[in-house]
Design a protein around this motif. Structure first.
Motif, PDB file in Angstrom:
ATOM      1  N   ASN A  48      -8.263  -1.236  -2.091  1.00 32.70           N
ATOM      2  CA  ASN A  48      -8.778  -2.512  -1.593  1.00 32.70           C
ATOM      3  C   ASN A  48      -9.618  -3.271  -2.607  1.00 32.70           C
ATOM      4  OD1 ASN A  48      -7.584  -2.439   0.960  1.00 32.70           O
ATOM      5  ND2 ASN A  48      -9.200  -1.124   1.775  1.00 32.70           N
ATOM      6  N   SER A  49      -9.523  -2.898  -3.878  1.00 35.81           N
ATOM      7  CA  SER A  49     -10.226  -3.627  -4.931  1.00 35.81           C
ATOM      8  C   SER A  49      -9.571  -4.989  -5.149  1.00 35.81           C
ATOM      9  CB  SER A  49     -10.189  -2.836  -6.244  1.00 35.81           C
ATOM     10  OG  SER A  49     -10.694  -1.533  -6.080  1.00 35.81           O
ATOM     11  N   TYR A  53       0.283  -6.965  11.116  1.00 35.15           N
ATOM     12  CA  TYR A  53      -0.187  -8.129  10.338  1.00 35.15           C
ATOM     13  C   TYR A  53      -1.486  -8.722  10.895  1.00 35.15           C
ATOM     14  CZ  TYR A  53       4.531  -7.375   8.811  1.00 35.15           C
ATOM     15  OH  TYR A  53       5.669  -6.774   8.359  1.00 35.15           O
ATOM     16  N   LEU A  54      -2.296  -7.840  11.488  1.00 37.78           N
ATOM     17  CA  LEU A  54      -3.592  -8.265  12.019  1.00 37.78           C
ATOM     18  C   LEU A  54      -4.698  -8.033  10.999  1.00 37.78           C
ATOM     19  CD1 LEU A  54      -3.279  -6.833  15.653  1.00 37.78           C
ATOM     20  CD2 LEU A  54      -2.836  -9.177  14.872  1.00 37.78           C
ATOM     21  N   ASN A  55      -4.593  -6.955  10.224  1.00 37.28           N
ATOM     22  CA  ASN A  55      -5.606  -6.652   9.209  1.00 37.28           C
ATOM     23  C   ASN A  55      -5.245  -7.344   7.898  1.00 37.28           C
ATOM     24  OD1 ASN A  55      -6.996  -4.948  10.977  1.00 37.28           O
ATOM     25  ND2 ASN A  55      -5.699  -3.202  10.413  1.00 37.28           N
ATOM     26  N   ARG A  56      -6.175  -8.143   7.390  1.00 40.67           N
ATOM     27  CA  ARG A  56      -5.909  -8.807   6.126  1.00 40.67           C
ATOM     28  C   ARG A  56      -6.896  -8.331   5.068  1.00 40.67           C
ATOM     29  NH1 ARG A  56      -7.328 -15.266   6.221  1.00 40.67           N
ATOM     30  NH2 ARG A  56      -9.602 -15.125   6.337  1.00 40.67           N
ATOM     31  N   HIS A  57      -6.432  -8.343   3.824  1.00 43.81           N
ATOM     32  CA  HIS A  57      -7.199  -7.828   2.699  1.00 43.81           C
ATOM     33  C   HIS A  57      -7.252  -8.878   1.595  1.00 43.81           C
ATOM     34  CE1 HIS A  57      -6.795  -3.754   4.494  1.00 43.81           C
ATOM     35  NE2 HIS A  57      -5.582  -4.181   4.811  1.00 43.81           N
ATOM     36  N   PHE A  58      -8.400  -8.949   0.933  1.00 40.62           N
ATOM     37  CA  PHE A  58      -8.616  -9.960  -0.104  1.00 40.62           C
ATOM     38  C   PHE A  58      -7.919  -9.554  -1.401  1.00 40.62           C
ATOM     39  CE2 PHE A  58     -11.509 -11.824  -3.414  1.00 40.62           C
ATOM     40  CZ  PHE A  58     -11.214 -13.153  -3.142  1.00 40.62           C
ATOM     41  N   PHE A  74      -4.766 -13.530   0.130  1.00 40.81           N
ATOM     42  CA  PHE A  74      -4.817 -12.383   1.039  1.00 40.81           C
ATOM     43  C   PHE A  74      -3.452 -11.689   1.154  1.00 40.81           C
ATOM     44  CE2 PHE A  74      -7.859 -15.577   2.522  1.00 40.81           C
ATOM     45  CZ  PHE A  74      -9.044 -14.844   2.543  1.00 40.81           C
ATOM     46  N   TRP A  75      -3.533 -10.393   1.524  1.00 43.37           N
ATOM     47  CA  TRP A  75      -2.328  -9.715   1.996  1.00 43.37           C
ATOM     48  C   TRP A  75      -2.588  -9.161   3.387  1.00 43.37           C
ATOM     49  CZ3 TRP A  75      -1.690  -4.360   2.915  1.00 43.37           C
ATOM     50  CH2 TRP A  75      -2.661  -3.498   2.380  1.00 43.37           C
ATOM     51  N   TYR A  76      -1.537  -9.148   4.201  1.00 40.84           N
ATOM     52  CA  TYR A  76      -1.624  -8.820   5.615  1.00 40.84           C
ATOM     53  C   TYR A  76      -0.826  -7.545   5.854  1.00 40.84           C
ATOM     54  CZ  TYR A  76      -3.213 -13.638   5.720  1.00 40.84           C
ATOM     55  OH  TYR A  76      -3.889 -14.803   5.474  1.00 40.84           O
ATOM     56  N   GLU A  77      -1.495  -6.563   6.445  1.00 45.63           N
ATOM     57  CA  GLU A  77      -0.961  -5.209   6.545  1.00 45.63           C
ATOM     58  C   GLU A  77       0.043  -5.085   7.694  1.00 45.63           C
ATOM     59  OE1 GLU A  77      -2.859  -0.711   7.036  1.00 45.63           O
ATOM     60  OE2 GLU A  77      -4.133  -2.417   6.487  1.00 45.63           O
ATOM     61  N   ASN A 113       0.796  -1.228   0.000  1.00 43.55           N
ATOM     62  CA  ASN A 113       0.000   0.000   0.000  1.00 43.55           C
ATOM     63  C   ASN A 113       0.825   1.272   0.000  1.00 43.55           C
ATOM     64  OD1 ASN A 113       0.973  -0.329   2.567  1.00 43.55           O
ATOM     65  ND2 ASN A 113      -1.023  -0.253   3.601  1.00 43.55           N
ATOM     66  N   GLY A 114       2.129   1.158  -0.172  1.00 44.40           N
ATOM     67  CA  GLY A 114       2.966   2.345  -0.317  1.00 44.40           C
ATOM     68  C   GLY A 114       3.156   3.162   0.938  1.00 44.40           C
ATOM     69  N   ASP A 115       2.982   2.541   2.125  1.00 49.30           N
ATOM     70  CA  ASP A 115       3.153   3.294   3.375  1.00 49.30           C
ATOM     71  C   ASP A 115       4.555   3.145   3.951  1.00 49.30           C
ATOM     72  OD1 ASP A 115       3.139   0.699   4.308  1.00 49.30           O
ATOM     73  OD2 ASP A 115       1.519   0.986   5.765  1.00 49.30           O
ATOM     74  N   GLY A 116       5.440   2.491   3.202  1.00 51.57           N
ATOM     75  CA  GLY A 116       6.811   2.327   3.650  1.00 51.57           C
ATOM     76  C   GLY A 116       7.036   1.168   4.587  1.00 51.57           C
ATOM     77  N   LYS A 117       5.993   0.399   4.878  1.00 51.01           N
ATOM     78  CA  LYS A 117       6.100  -0.742   5.784  1.00 51.01           C
ATOM     79  C   LYS A 117       5.889  -2.036   5.002  1.00 51.01           C
ATOM     80  CE  LYS A 117       4.285   1.882   9.735  1.00 51.01           C
ATOM     81  NZ  LYS A 117       4.053   3.144   8.978  1.00 51.01           N
ATOM     82  N   PRO A 118       6.704  -3.059   5.245  1.00 56.08           N
ATOM     83  CA  PRO A 118       6.543  -4.323   4.516  1.00 56.08           C
ATOM     84  C   PRO A 118       5.254  -5.035   4.912  1.00 56.08           C
ATOM     85  CG  PRO A 118       8.243  -4.525   6.204  1.00 56.08           C
ATOM     86  CD  PRO A 118       7.861  -3.088   6.159  1.00 56.08           C
ATOM     87  N   ASP A 119       4.564  -5.535   3.906  1.00 62.68           N
ATOM     88  CA  ASP A 119       3.346  -6.307   4.098  1.00 62.68           C
ATOM     89  C   ASP A 119       3.606  -7.757   3.694  1.00 62.68           C
ATOM     90  OD1 ASP A 119       1.699  -3.897   4.701  1.00 62.68           O
ATOM     91  OD2 ASP A 119       2.135  -3.424   2.608  1.00 62.68           O
ATOM     92  N   ILE A 120       2.725  -8.647   4.101  1.00 62.96           N
ATOM     93  CA  ILE A 120       2.852 -10.071   3.796  1.00 62.96           C
ATOM     94  C   ILE A 120       1.779 -10.450   2.779  1.00 62.96           C
ATOM     95  CG2 ILE A 120       2.606 -12.393   4.753  1.00 62.96           C
ATOM     96  CD1 ILE A 120       3.772 -11.312   7.369  1.00 62.96           C
ATOM     97  N   VAL A 121       2.197 -11.138   1.709  1.00 62.41           N
ATOM     98  CA  VAL A 121       1.271 -11.573   0.656  1.00 62.41           C
ATOM     99  C   VAL A 121       1.340 -13.089   0.561  1.00 62.41           C
ATOM    100  CG1 VAL A 121       0.738 -11.462  -1.797  1.00 62.41           C
ATOM    101  CG2 VAL A 121       1.570  -9.417  -0.618  1.00 62.41           C
ATOM    102  N   SER A 122       0.203 -13.744   0.762  1.00 61.79           N
ATOM    103  CA  SER A 122       0.162 -15.202   0.710  1.00 61.79           C
ATOM    104  C   SER A 122      -1.209 -15.662   0.228  1.00 61.79           C
ATOM    105  CB  SER A 122       0.460 -15.798   2.084  1.00 61.79           C
ATOM    106  OG  SER A 122       0.490 -17.212   2.030  1.00 61.79           O
TER     107      SER A 122
END
Length: 388
Positions: free
Chosen positions: A125-126, A72-77, A65-68, A53-62
Motif C-alpha cells: 500500500n505504499s 471495488y469498495l476499498n480504494r487505495h492511493f 486510486f486503485w479499487y480492490e 495485488n496478486g490475489d487473482g482478482k481484477p482490480d480497477i485503476v483510475s
C-alpha cells in the motif's frame, strides 16, 4: 375438419408471432442487459483493469486510486495527479510489467505534462513511483499494439503536430523486461487520431492517421514508412479501428469524431487497376465526441461489436454537441448496417459516457465481458448480464 373464422384468425396470429420471434432470435438477437454500478464520483478520464495485488482478482485503476476487486469498495492511493482546470493530466492506463518483477505496472501520460511515464507497482500500500519514459509532446491519448509481431506490446502515443513514434520495452535475452524503452520514430508529424491494422493485406500492421495511412516496411524497426494520403478523417478518434466490416476480405476503417458530430465507417474498395478508394458510411451522425472505442464481442456470439460513447466535456463544453445528452452504446453489424443498442443514455447523473480510455473485461468470471468507464461524469462499471 371445419375451423371457425375466429379460431383460424387466432391460429394465423400465433403462427405470425412465432415467425417474428424466430426472426428476432436469429436475425435480430435480444440486446444485452447491463447492471450499472458507480465506483466513484472522481472525474479522471482514463481507467485500466488488472490484478494489482496478486490475489487473482481484477482490480480497477483510475487516476490517483486503485479499487480492490471483486467488490471495488476499498480504494487505495497511488499518487498525486496534476490538475489543470477541469482536466486531470492522466489520459491513458496501459497495464504492463515494465521492470520484470512479476507485478503489473501501468503506462500513462498527459496533454499538459507532454510526456509518457510508467508508474511502478510497489506490491503493497505504499505510494507508487513514477518513471519518465520520454518527453513526447502533448499526449492526446495512447494505445498499445504489437507492431513487430514479437508477442509484446509497444506504446503508441497520439501527439498532434509532433513526430509520430512508438516505444518498445527493452528486454534481456530471456525476454525479461528491463524497465526502459527504446523510441522508434515513424514520421515527422501526426494529427488528431491514431489507428493500427493491415490496410493492404500484406500481413503487416500499418498506421492510420487522420490524413492518410502509413504503409509498414519489411523492417519494422529500421525501414521507411510510406504515406498514402487517401482520406481526411477530421478530428479522428483514438483509436481509429481497422476491421473488415462487411466481410469482403479488405479491412475498413471505423472512425469517431472526437470533437464534433459523427461516427462512420469507411469501406475500402479497389478498382480493376488496383487503385484504392474509401466510401464513407454513417453509423451515428447525431451524437458527438466519440473519442475512444473498442471492437469487441460484447454479446458472446463470436462476432465483434463496436463499443463506444461520448467523452463528456472533452473540451470543457466547447465542442459541438457538448451539452447534448450523454450516452454509451454498442453497435452490431447485421450484414448490411450497424444497429445501435443503448447501454446508458440521459442527462448528467443518469446517462454515462466513455471517457478518453476505457476497459472491457470479465470482472466476475461470468464468461461475459463487463465495461469499466471513467470520465468527468464519474467512474462506473456496467456488469454484463447477457440477453437471457
Amino acid at each position: 375438419m371445419n375451423i371457425k373464422p375466429l379460431s383460424l384468425g387466432i391460429l394465423l396470429s400465433l403462427c405470425f408471432s412465432l415467425s417474428v420471434n424466430a426472426q428476432n432470435q436469429e436475425g435480430n438477437p435480444k440486446p444485452i442487459q447491463f447492471k450499472k454500478q458507480q465506483i466513484a464520483s472522481e472525474s479522471y478520464e482514463s481507467v485500466g483493469v488488472f490484478d494489482v495485488n496478486g490475489d487473482g482478482k481484477p482490480d480497477i485503476v483510475s487516476g490517483a486510486f486503485w479499487y480492490e476487486g471483486p467488490e471495488y469498495l476499498n480504494r487505495h492511493f497511488i499518487g498525486e495527479i496534476a490538475r489543470h482546470g477541469e482536466y486531470w493530466d492522466d489520459f491513458l492506463t496501459i497495464p504492463m510489467d515494465v521492470n520484470g518483477d512479476g507485478k503489473l505496472d501501468f503506462v500513462t501520460g498527459g496533454w499538459f505534462g507532454a510526456n509518457l511515464k510508467w508508474v511502478e507497482n510497489p506490491g503493497d500500500n505504499s505510494p507508487w513511483e513514477s518513471h519518465l519514459i520520454d518527453h513526447t509532446g502533448n499526449v492526446e491519448a495512447a494505445r498499445a499494439w504489437d507492431i513487430d509481431n514479437d508477442g509484446h506490446l509497444e506504446i503508441f502515443p497520439n501527439n498532434p503536430n509532433q513526430p509520430l513514434k512508438f516505444y518498445k520495452l527493452e528486454r534481456d535475452s530471456s525476454g525479461k523486461p528491463l524497465g526502459s524503452f527504446v523510441k522508434i520514430e515513424v514520421a515527422k508529424t501526426q494529427d488528431h487520431g491514431l489507428g493500427f491494422g493491415d490496410v493492404n493485406g500484406d500481413g503487416r500492421g500499418d498506421i492510420i492517421l487522420s490524413k492518410g495511412w502509413l504503409e509498414s516496411p519489411r523492417d519494422i524497426l529500421k525501414g521507411e514508412w510510406i504515406m498514402h494520403q487517401e482520406f481526411d478523417l477530421g478530428s479522428a478518434s483514438v483509436p481509429i479501428l481497422v476491421v473488415d466490416v462487411n466481410g469482403d476480405s479488405k479491412n475498413d476503417l471505423i472512425v469517431g469524431q472526437a470533437h464534433g458530430y459523427g461516427l462512420d465507417w469507411y469501406e475500402q474498395i479497389m478498382d480493376t487497376s488496383g487503385k484504392r478508394a474509401w466510401i464513407k458510411h454513417a453509423i451515428d451522425p447525431d451524437n458527438s465526441q466519440y473519442h475512444t472505442m473498442e471492437w469487441v464481442d460484447i454479446d458472446g456470439d463470436g462476432k465483434n461489436e463496436l463499443l463506444t460513447g461520448k467523452r463528456y466535456r472533452a473540451h470543457n463544453g466547447k465542442d459541438p454537441g457538448a451539452n447534448d445528452q450523454i450516452g454509451l452504446y454498442y453497435f452490431k453489424w447485421n450484414g448490411k448496417e450497424f444497429v445501435k443498442h443503448t447501454i446508458s443514455y440521459g442527462p448528467l447523473g443518469d446517462g454515462k459516457g466513455a471517457g478518453i480510455y476505457f476497459s472491457v473485461t470479465d470482472l466476475r468470471g461470468s464468461g461475459r465481458k463487463d465495461i469499466v468507464v471513467a470520465g468527468k461524469d464519474g467512474l462506473y462499471v456496467f456488469f454484463n448480464l447477457g440477453n437471457e
